[in-house]
Scaffold this active site. Sequence first.
Site, mmCIF file in Angstrom:
data_model
loop_
_atom_site.group_PDB
_atom_site.id
_atom_site.type_symbol
_atom_site.label_atom_id
_atom_site.label_comp_id
_atom_site.label_asym_id
_atom_site.label_seq_id
_atom_site.Cartn_x
_atom_site.Cartn_y
_atom_site.Cartn_z
ATOM 1 N N GLY A 11 47.950 135.657 -37.071
ATOM 2 C CA GLY A 11 48.957 135.203 -38.041
ATOM 3 C C GLY A 11 49.512 136.415 -38.775
ATOM 4 N N TYR A 12 50.037 136.168 -39.978
ATOM 5 C CA TYR A 12 50.686 137.257 -40.727
ATOM 6 C C TYR A 12 49.720 138.422 -40.966
ATOM 7 C CZ TYR A 12 54.045 133.552 -41.678
ATOM 8 O OH TYR A 12 54.947 132.533 -41.531
ATOM 9 N N GLU A 168 58.907 120.786 -48.971
ATOM 10 C CA GLU A 168 59.788 121.323 -47.921
ATOM 11 C C GLU A 168 59.863 120.354 -46.733
ATOM 12 O OE1 GLU A 168 58.440 125.454 -47.265
ATOM 13 O OE2 GLU A 168 60.173 126.030 -48.461
ATOM 14 N N ALA A 312 52.167 133.571 -47.472
ATOM 15 C CA ALA A 312 52.499 134.438 -46.337
ATOM 16 C C ALA A 312 52.823 135.857 -46.800
ATOM 17 C CB ALA A 312 53.692 133.838 -45.589
ATOM 18 N N LYS A 374 66.335 132.233 -48.746
ATOM 19 C CA LYS A 374 65.190 131.759 -47.948
ATOM 20 C C LYS A 374 65.401 132.155 -46.479
ATOM 21 C CE LYS A 374 61.888 128.487 -46.991
ATOM 22 N NZ LYS A 374 60.526 128.644 -47.208
HETATM 23 P P1 NAD Z 1 49.161 123.198 -52.732
HETATM 24 O O1 NAD Z 1 47.710 123.281 -53.034
HETATM 25 O O2 NAD Z 1 50.077 124.172 -53.342
HETATM 26 O O3 NAD Z 1 49.706 121.730 -53.094
HETATM 27 C C1 NAD Z 1 48.962 120.569 -52.815
HETATM 28 C C2 NAD Z 1 49.359 119.476 -53.801
HETATM 29 O O4 NAD Z 1 48.664 118.294 -53.435
HETATM 30 C C3 NAD Z 1 48.984 119.793 -55.239
HETATM 31 O O5 NAD Z 1 50.122 119.669 -56.052
HETATM 32 C C4 NAD Z 1 47.907 118.768 -55.562
HETATM 33 O O6 NAD Z 1 47.957 118.321 -56.907
HETATM 34 C C5 NAD Z 1 48.254 117.632 -54.608
HETATM 35 N N1 NAD Z 1 47.099 116.773 -54.320
HETATM 36 C C6 NAD Z 1 45.814 117.150 -54.127
HETATM 37 N N2 NAD Z 1 45.020 116.061 -53.930
HETATM 38 C C7 NAD Z 1 45.827 114.981 -53.990
HETATM 39 C C8 NAD Z 1 45.621 113.579 -53.826
HETATM 40 N N3 NAD Z 1 44.391 113.067 -53.591
HETATM 41 N N4 NAD Z 1 46.682 112.757 -53.917
HETATM 42 C C9 NAD Z 1 47.921 113.241 -54.132
HETATM 43 N N5 NAD Z 1 48.171 114.560 -54.313
HETATM 44 C C10 NAD Z 1 47.157 115.428 -54.223
HETATM 45 O O7 NAD Z 1 49.231 123.206 -51.104
HETATM 46 P P2 NAD Z 1 50.469 123.639 -50.190
HETATM 47 O O8 NAD Z 1 51.733 123.005 -50.642
HETATM 48 O O9 NAD Z 1 50.034 123.401 -48.788
HETATM 49 O O10 NAD Z 1 50.593 125.194 -50.441
HETATM 50 C C11 NAD Z 1 49.490 126.084 -50.145
HETATM 51 C C12 NAD Z 1 49.878 127.503 -50.552
HETATM 52 O O11 NAD Z 1 50.925 127.952 -49.707
HETATM 53 C C13 NAD Z 1 50.398 127.595 -51.976
HETATM 54 O O12 NAD Z 1 50.010 128.803 -52.524
HETATM 55 C C14 NAD Z 1 51.900 127.555 -51.781
HETATM 56 O O13 NAD Z 1 52.600 128.169 -52.834
HETATM 57 C C15 NAD Z 1 52.051 128.287 -50.464
HETATM 58 N N6 NAD Z 1 53.280 127.839 -49.764
HETATM 59 C C16 NAD Z 1 54.410 128.534 -50.009
HETATM 60 C C17 NAD Z 1 55.586 128.126 -49.407
HETATM 61 C C18 NAD Z 1 56.862 128.887 -49.719
HETATM 62 O O14 NAD Z 1 56.768 129.957 -50.319
HETATM 63 N N7 NAD Z 1 58.020 128.372 -49.397
HETATM 64 C C19 NAD Z 1 55.621 127.006 -48.556
HETATM 65 C C20 NAD Z 1 54.426 126.315 -48.339
HETATM 66 C C21 NAD Z 1 53.248 126.746 -48.953
#
Ligand code: NAD
Length: 393
Positions: A11-12, A168, A312, A374
Site C-alpha cells: 500500500g502507500y 464519500e 494515506a 481532491k
Molecule cells: P472513522 O473512524 O473516521 O469514522 C467511523 C465513524 O463511525 C465514526 O464517526 C464513528 O462515530 C461511527 N461509528 C462507530 N460505531 C458506530 C455504530 N455502532 N453505529 C453508528 N456509527 C458508528 O473511520 P473512516 O471513515 O473509515 O476513516 C478512517 C481514517 O481514514 C480516518 O482517519 C479518516 O480521516 C481517514 N480517511 C480519510 C479520507 C480522506 O481524506 N478523504 C477518506 C476516508 C478515510
Amino acid sequence: MSKKILILGGGYGGLLAALTARQHLSASEAQITLVNRFPTHQIITELHRLAGGTIGEKAVSLPLEKLLKGKSINLVIDTVTEIKPDDKKVLGASGTTYTYDALVVALGSETAFFGIPGLQEHSFVLKSVNDANRIRAHVEAELDAYKKTGDKAHATFVVGGGGLTGVELVGEFADKMPELCRAKGIDFNDISLYVVEAAPSILPVFPPELVQRAVESLSKRGVEFITGVAITERTPTTVSLKDGRTIETHTLVWTGGVQGHPAVANSGLEVNRGRATVTETLQSTSHPDVFLAGDCAVVFPAGSERPYPPTAQLAWQMGELVGYNLSAYFKGGKMEAFEPVFSGTLGSLGRKDAIGTIGANQIRLKGLPATLMKEASNIRYLSHINGLFTLAY
Ligand code: NAD
C-alpha cells in the site's frame, strides 16, 4: 555484504518505503523484497468511486510489477500470516518463510466491528478493490430484486458510520442511484439512502460550517442522516438502532472505524491497542530492526496522547522516511525523525461537490475548488509513484 530488506505490504507505506530505500541503496548494497497479498497497489482513497461506479477498476488498481519495473525490487504475492520478530522470520499463507536483516511492516488496518452482533457476517466493507466491486454488483442486484418483488428492503441502502469513508461512499450512491433507477425503470423516490452515525454529528474532522454543507448537499440528493444513534445489531435483512428503531435492508456498508492489523497485534512487537508503537525514527519500540509505516503503526505527536489519524498522506510520508532511514541504518548514517506535513483533508460529496481544509491555517474549501483539489491530490500521488501511465478511466 548485501543486506536483506523485507517489506510487508504494497500500500502507500510499503510501496513508498521500497521505492525510497532503492533510491538510497544500490542493488549490491541491499536486496529488497516486497510482499503483498494482491498483485496491485490499490488507491484506497478512491475506492468509493469504484463502489459507486464512477470510475473503472484500472483507475484504482495499479499493477505493482509495472510500478516497480527496473527498480530491482523482488515482488512476491503472498498473504502474511505471522510475524516473528524474535526469530527474524515472517510466515506467508503460501507456506513460505521469509527472513530479513531489516523488516518494514506496512500492512495497513482492518475494519473494526466492535463486537456488534451480526455485523461482520452481514455487512459490506470498503477496504479493497474486491470490496468495492462487491458493493457495486450488490447494489445493482438489489435494484433488480426491488424491480421484481417490490420489497422495499431491496430499495433501502444503509451506510454505517459517518466518517470520511461513509460520507464519500454515500455521495457516490446519491449521484449514481438516479441514473441506475432510470435505466432499470424504478422511481428514484422509492429509494432510501441512510447514513447512521453514533456520534452527534457526521465528519468530526471538519469545522461545523463544512459539516453543515455536507449534510445539506447530500440531503438535497436524497440522503437521510440518522445521527446520535448507534447501530447495535445486524441480521441479513435488518439493521437495529440503539433507539429501538429497525431498518429493513439487505445492504449495510459498514464504515464504522478501523483497527490495527491482526498479524501486527499478535506479533510480539510492542503494540498500543493492536498498532505497533514506534520511535521517532519509525522503528519498533521493542525491535529496532523492524520499521513501521502506515496505519499498522501508532504515532503520537510530541507531548500528545492523541495519535495521528490513520491516513494515506501520513502512510506515504512514513514510507518515504522509513526508506531513507533504512539506508542510514545499514550505512551507519544519522536517521531522521518523523515530522509529518499536513497538507489538509478533503472529502468528496459525490462527483461534483466536496469539502476540505487546506494547510496549517485550515483554509476552508467547498464545491468546485474542493472537488478540483481532491482530484489534484490524487493525480499528484499517482505522478509521484509514476502510476499515471497505468490509468485507463
Ligand atoms: P472513522 O473512524 O473516521 O469514522 C467511523 C465513524 O463511525 C465514526 O464517526 C464513528 O462515530 C461511527 N461509528 C462507530 N460505531 C458506530 C455504530 N455502532 N453505529 C453508528 N456509527 C458508528 O473511520 P473512516 O471513515 O473509515 O476513516 C478512517 C481514517 O481514514 C480516518 O482517519 C479518516 O480521516 C481517514 N480517511 C480519510 C479520507 C480522506 O481524506 N478523504 C477518506 C476516508 C478515510
